[in-house]
Design an enzyme around this catalytic site. Structure first.
Site, PDB file in Angstrom:
ATOM      1  N   ASP A   1       0.865  -1.173   0.000  1.00 42.48           N
ATOM      2  CA  ASP A   1       0.000   0.000   0.000  1.00 42.48           C
ATOM      3  C   ASP A   1       0.906   1.228   0.000  1.00 42.48           C
ATOM      4  OD1 ASP A   1      -1.684   2.191   0.925  1.00 42.48           O
ATOM      5  OD2 ASP A   1      -3.131   0.669   1.547  1.00 42.48           O
ATOM      6  N   ILE A   2       0.685   2.175  -0.910  1.00 44.36           N
ATOM      7  CA  ILE A   2       1.570   3.347  -0.966  1.00 44.36           C
ATOM      8  C   ILE A   2       1.195   4.413   0.059  1.00 44.36           C
ATOM      9  CG2 ILE A   2       2.273   2.992  -3.356  1.00 44.36           C
ATOM     10  CD1 ILE A   2       0.309   5.305  -4.078  1.00 44.36           C
TER      11      ILE A   2
ATOM     12  N   HIS B   1     -10.140  -6.101  -2.323  1.00 37.31           N
ATOM     13  CA  HIS B   1      -8.769  -6.048  -1.807  1.00 37.31           C
ATOM     14  C   HIS B   1      -8.761  -6.346  -0.321  1.00 37.31           C
ATOM     15  CE1 HIS B   1     -10.363  -1.932  -1.719  1.00 37.31           C
ATOM     16  NE2 HIS B   1      -9.518  -1.644  -0.744  1.00 37.31           N
TER      17      HIS B   1
ATOM     18  N   HIS C   1      -6.536  -6.007   3.022  1.00 38.63           N
ATOM     19  CA  HIS C   1      -5.422  -5.306   3.663  1.00 38.63           C
ATOM     20  C   HIS C   1      -4.757  -6.253   4.647  1.00 38.63           C
ATOM     21  CE1 HIS C   1      -6.494  -1.072   2.570  1.00 38.63           C
ATOM     22  NE2 HIS C   1      -7.721  -1.572   2.515  1.00 38.63           N
TER      23      HIS C   1
END
Length: 132
Positions: free
Chosen positions: A29-30, A93, A95
């Site tokens: 994750d950016i 998605h 996490h």
């Protein structure tokens, strides 16, 4: 229109990839909650997790588990947490977030990493994943 995650999977947008299989893709994750925060996504673009077929859902969980095991091997943390929210990008998605406190999974606090830290972290997790 393709989601940002589909564009990442297709190489149209750069990412820090940590793992890939025939059906799934994992990358850092950016805007991470913690160093080592990874997103696991199906290559098949589906908006909601429970719209996945049962087979694909179970395979995503298995893939995510393996990525989490790799994270736990190389990122110092008490445990790796998992969250599926799905509101910010219309593409399933998962996490995976290294946790040292419950606040680490709140999505209220973010950490900043340099490009070198992202690359090093992705390489560490990828190396551990490839050994599983």
């Amino acid at each position: 229109m393709a989601s940002i995650f589909t564009k990442i999977i297709n190489g149209e947008i750069p990412c820090y990839k940590v793992a890939e299989s025939e059906r799934f893709f994992a990358f850092l994750d950016i805007n991470p909650n913690a160093k080592g925060h990874v997103l696991c996504v199906p290559k098949n673009e589906v908006d909601k997790i429970f719209d996945l077929s049962e087979e694909e859902y179970l395979e995503l969980m298995k893939f995510s588990r393996n990525v989490a095991l790799a994270i736990a091997q190389v990122i110092p943390c008490l445990r790796v947490g998992m969250s599926v929210v799905g509101l910010e990008v219309p593409h399933v998605h998962v996490h995976l977030i290294p946790l040292n406190s419950v606040e680490d999974i709140s999505f209220k606090s973010k950490v900043s990493l340099t490009q070198e830290e992202f690359i090093e972290t992705a390489n560490l997790i990828n190396g551990a994943y490839n050994l599983l």
